[in-house]
Motif scaffolding. Structure first.
Motif, PDB file in Angstrom:
ATOM      1  N   PRO A 314       0.814  -1.232   0.000  1.00  0.00           N
ATOM      2  CA  PRO A 314       0.000   0.000   0.000  1.00  0.00           C
ATOM      3  C   PRO A 314       0.842   1.274   0.000  1.00  0.00           C
ATOM      4  CG  PRO A 314      -0.898  -1.599   1.546  1.00  0.00           C
ATOM      5  CD  PRO A 314       0.427  -2.143   1.101  1.00  0.00           C
ATOM      6  N   GLY A 315       1.952   1.270   0.741  1.00  0.00           N
ATOM      7  CA  GLY A 315       2.777   2.462   0.838  1.00  0.00           C
ATOM      8  C   GLY A 315       3.394   2.898  -0.470  1.00  0.00           C
ATOM      9  N   HIS A 316       3.470   1.984  -1.448  1.00  0.00           N
ATOM     10  CA  HIS A 316       4.078   2.341  -2.726  1.00  0.00           C
ATOM     11  C   HIS A 316       3.238   3.343  -3.509  1.00  0.00           C
ATOM     12  CE1 HIS A 316       6.963  -1.350  -3.037  1.00  0.00           C
ATOM     13  NE2 HIS A 316       7.274  -0.520  -2.074  1.00  0.00           N
ATOM     14  N   ALA A 317       1.963   3.471  -3.176  1.00  0.00           N
ATOM     15  CA  ALA A 317       1.132   4.474  -3.850  1.00  0.00           C
ATOM     16  C   ALA A 317       1.646   5.881  -3.561  1.00  0.00           C
ATOM     17  CB  ALA A 317      -0.327   4.337  -3.398  1.00  0.00           C
ATOM     18  N   ALA A 318       2.211   6.086  -2.361  1.00  0.00           N
ATOM     19  CA  ALA A 318       2.697   7.406  -1.961  1.00  0.00           C
ATOM     20  C   ALA A 318       3.915   7.837  -2.759  1.00  0.00           C
ATOM     21  CB  ALA A 318       3.034   7.404  -0.472  1.00  0.00           C
ATOM     22  N   LEU A 319       4.541   6.894  -3.465  1.00  0.00           N
ATOM     23  CA  LEU A 319       5.737   7.230  -4.241  1.00  0.00           C
ATOM     24  C   LEU A 319       5.418   8.134  -5.431  1.00  0.00           C
ATOM     25  CD1 LEU A 319       7.460   3.736  -4.187  1.00  0.00           C
ATOM     26  CD2 LEU A 319       8.096   5.748  -2.872  1.00  0.00           C
ATOM     27  N   GLU A 320       4.160   8.247  -5.782  1.00  0.00           N
ATOM     28  CA  GLU A 320       3.775   9.155  -6.870  1.00  0.00           C
ATOM     29  C   GLU A 320       4.290  10.565  -6.601  1.00  0.00           C
ATOM     30  OE1 GLU A 320      -0.233  10.850  -9.155  1.00  0.00           O
ATOM     31  OE2 GLU A 320      -0.419   9.473  -7.437  1.00  0.00           O
ATOM     32  N   THR A 321       4.195  11.004  -5.363  1.00  0.00           N
ATOM     33  CA  THR A 321       4.668  12.345  -5.009  1.00  0.00           C
ATOM     34  C   THR A 321       6.017  12.324  -4.294  1.00  0.00           C
ATOM     35  OG1 THR A 321       3.382  12.226  -2.948  1.00  0.00           O
ATOM     36  CG2 THR A 321       2.333  13.266  -4.857  1.00  0.00           C
ATOM     37  N   MET A 322       6.331  11.229  -3.623  1.00  0.00           N
ATOM     38  CA  MET A 322       7.569  11.170  -2.854  1.00  0.00           C
ATOM     39  C   MET A 322       8.813  11.194  -3.727  1.00  0.00           C
ATOM     40  SD  MET A 322       6.527   8.426   0.078  1.00  0.00           S
ATOM     41  CE  MET A 322       8.263   8.095   0.390  1.00  0.00           C
ATOM     42  N   VAL A 323       8.752  10.544  -4.895  1.00  0.00           N
ATOM     43  CA  VAL A 323       9.925  10.523  -5.775  1.00  0.00           C
ATOM     44  C   VAL A 323      10.274  11.930  -6.257  1.00  0.00           C
ATOM     45  CG1 VAL A 323      10.803   9.729  -8.000  1.00  0.00           C
ATOM     46  CG2 VAL A 323       9.705   8.107  -6.440  1.00  0.00           C
ATOM     47  N   PRO A 324       9.325  12.713  -6.768  1.00  0.00           N
ATOM     48  CA  PRO A 324       9.655  14.095  -7.121  1.00  0.00           C
ATOM     49  C   PRO A 324      10.180  14.906  -5.936  1.00  0.00           C
ATOM     50  CG  PRO A 324       7.584  13.464  -8.133  1.00  0.00           C
ATOM     51  CD  PRO A 324       7.935  12.371  -7.182  1.00  0.00           C
ATOM     52  N   GLN A 325       9.636  14.680  -4.750  1.00  0.00           N
ATOM     53  CA  GLN A 325      10.123  15.374  -3.569  1.00  0.00           C
ATOM     54  C   GLN A 325      11.565  14.982  -3.259  1.00  0.00           C
ATOM     55  OE1 GLN A 325       7.167  14.169  -0.727  1.00  0.00           O
ATOM     56  NE2 GLN A 325       5.698  15.743  -1.343  1.00  0.00           N
ATOM     57  N   MET A 326      11.904  13.721  -3.481  1.00  0.00           N
ATOM     58  CA  MET A 326      13.262  13.251  -3.249  1.00  0.00           C
ATOM     59  C   MET A 326      14.249  13.968  -4.170  1.00  0.00           C
ATOM     60  SD  MET A 326      14.666  10.951  -1.195  1.00  0.00           S
ATOM     61  CE  MET A 326      13.317   9.820  -0.890  1.00  0.00           C
ATOM     62  N   ILE A 327      13.852  14.161  -5.418  1.00  0.00           N
ATOM     63  CA  ILE A 327      14.711  14.872  -6.371  1.00  0.00           C
ATOM     64  C   ILE A 327      14.929  16.311  -5.917  1.00  0.00           C
ATOM     65  CG2 ILE A 327      14.868  15.735  -8.743  1.00  0.00           C
ATOM     66  CD1 ILE A 327      13.279  13.225  -9.591  1.00  0.00           C
ATOM     67  N   SER A 328      13.863  16.956  -5.483  1.00  0.00           N
ATOM     68  CA  SER A 328      13.970  18.329  -5.016  1.00  0.00           C
ATOM     69  C   SER A 328      14.908  18.432  -3.818  1.00  0.00           C
ATOM     70  CB  SER A 328      12.575  18.859  -4.649  1.00  0.00           C
ATOM     71  OG  SER A 328      12.647  20.159  -4.123  1.00  0.00           O
ATOM     72  N   ARG A 329      14.797  17.507  -2.903  1.00  0.00           N
ATOM     73  CA  ARG A 329      15.660  17.529  -1.718  1.00  0.00           C
ATOM     74  C   ARG A 329      17.112  17.285  -2.105  1.00  0.00           C
ATOM     75  NH1 ARG A 329      16.791  13.786   2.927  1.00  0.00           N
ATOM     76  NH2 ARG A 329      17.275  15.171   4.657  1.00  0.00           N
ATOM     77  N   ALA A 330      17.341  16.358  -3.029  1.00  0.00           N
ATOM     78  CA  ALA A 330      18.703  16.081  -3.490  1.00  0.00           C
ATOM     79  C   ALA A 330      19.330  17.317  -4.122  1.00  0.00           C
ATOM     80  CB  ALA A 330      18.690  14.917  -4.486  1.00  0.00           C
ATOM     81  N   LEU A 331      18.548  18.049  -4.901  1.00  0.00           N
ATOM     82  CA  LEU A 331      19.060  19.273  -5.520  1.00  0.00           C
ATOM     83  C   LEU A 331      19.474  20.286  -4.453  1.00  0.00           C
ATOM     84  CD1 LEU A 331      16.568  19.705  -8.501  1.00  0.00           C
ATOM     85  CD2 LEU A 331      19.061  19.477  -8.682  1.00  0.00           C
ATOM     86  N   GLY A 332      18.741  20.327  -3.353  1.00  0.00           N
ATOM     87  CA  GLY A 332      19.087  21.240  -2.280  1.00  0.00           C
ATOM     88  C   GLY A 332      20.447  20.927  -1.683  1.00  0.00           C
TER      89      GLY A 332
END
Length: 360
Positions: A314-332
């Motif tokens: 079930p938690g994998h559904a949240a990856l729809e938004t979490m992956v883009p957020q991860m990229i943003s954090r990495a850029l920071g």
């Protein structure tokens, strides 16, 4: 308990033939599941063992993780690194129908909220952090050649090829546009740090992949789940550990399984690691950004499987938004090289997950 992928009678027969102890009925308890291997507690009378075998789906089909983990566990017998000793294995899968590794059972706990009774408060929080940090330094200081691990990895050019390696894995699961990904890859490829030391690295080093004894103060009993271990730059392990570190006032990170109250800052942890290893950690933000990029590739692969019906987590559904957020954090972090960055994490979902730990 989920049904095991093997017959318990076959396992009992193998244990009776290969492991000391009195024959007794087998009781299985599913402990965790991950990207590559599942873990069970195996009870035989008064004895307990941990059994690991591969999952049915892997995004990275080139990784023979169980065989590598068996090789690594055999080598760790000659080290000072705390680990669960391997008792036996059947990598061919002929005994019970699936390949497996059997290790000793560590009667401890992997830190996650809520922490066990007696493992709370500032002193316990600091002990957990320092034990985690000091053990990582121990891994980075170990002479991997003396352990017989020559050929276990490809250390030449390790750091320089990381972006291409993980981008290649991500491309196998690419099905949507990810804003900022090209910028992140370009930034990471520009002037990577010079590797100061080549050593054994765990690959998924964090609180959930270590066991602590039930003691006061808490003491680290074993580093577990070595399935992604290799030979490379040890600062990537530190970057991975710090990528999920949450400081006071920050939003939850992808490692929100942990109660971060009272833990030292990333700067304090980094300094302690530097003192224990003698490594220059001034460019640690590069390694944190690289670790987050690696997580991006892994998590997008899970989301790809979820969208295509091959994952029912079930938690994998949240990856729809979490992956883009991860990229943003990495850029920071990538944009703050040369200093330890302290900034809010954008992953605020209660379903934030990390590494293998998400599949519970």
């Amino acid at each position: 308990m989920d049904a095991a992928a093997f017959a318990i009678d076959d396992l009992r027969r193998w244990l009776d033939q290969n492991v000391d102890g009195q024959s007794a009925p087998i009781v299985l308890e599913r402990i965790s599941g991950g990207a590559s291997n599942l873990t069970y507690r195996v009870r035989r009378g008064e004895q307990s063992f941990a059994l690991r075998h591969p999952t049915s789906h892997r995004n990275d089909s080139t990784a023979d993780t169980l065989r590598r983990e068996a090789t690594l566990l055999d080598a760790l017998r000659r080290s000072a690194i705390p680990h669960a000793a391997m008792i036996g294995n059947d990598l061919a899968g002929s005994a019970i129908g699936v390949p497996f590794i059997l290790t000793e059972w560590i009667d401890g706990f992997a830190p996650r909220a809520p922490l066990p009774e007696g493992v709370t408060g500032p002193a316990a929080a600091q002990a957990l952090a320092w034990e985690l940090t000091d053990t990582l330094a121990l891994i980075g200081n170990e002479d991997y050649l003396a352990l017989g691990l020559d050929g276990f990895g490809k250390p030449e050019g390790f750091l320089e090829r990381q972006v291409s390696r993980w981008l290649s894995q991500l491309d196998r699961a690419r099905f949507r546009e990810l804003d900022g990904l090209d910028e992140l890859c370009s930034t990471l490829r520009q002037s990577p740090p010079t590797t100061q030391r080549t050593s054994l690295i765990h690959g998924d080093y964090q609180f959930i992949n270590v066991m602590f004894w039930h003691s006061a103060p808490p003491r680290l009993a074993a580093v577990i789940d070595w399935e992604t271990a290799t030979i490379g730059d040890p600062l990537l392990d530190l970057g991975w550990m710090l990528a999920g570190w949450q400081e006071t006032g920050e939003a939850p990170t992808h490692a929100n399984y942990m109660d971060w109250t009272g833990l030292p800052t990333r700067a304090a942890v980094t300094q302690r690691y530097a003192e224990a290893t003698g490594l220059d950690v001034s460019d640690i933000n590069f390694y944190i950004a690289l670790a987050l990029f690696k997580l991006t590739a892994i998590m997008e692969g899970w989301y790809f499987q979820y969208v295509n019906g091959r994952s029912r987590v079930p938690g994998h559904a949240a990856l729809e938004t979490m992956v883009p957020q991860m990229i943003s954090r990495a850029l920071g972090f990538a944009g703050s090289r040369g200093k330890l960055k302290t900034a809010p994490d954008t992953c605020a979902s209660s379903e934030c997950i990390t590494g293998r730990t998400a599949v519970s």
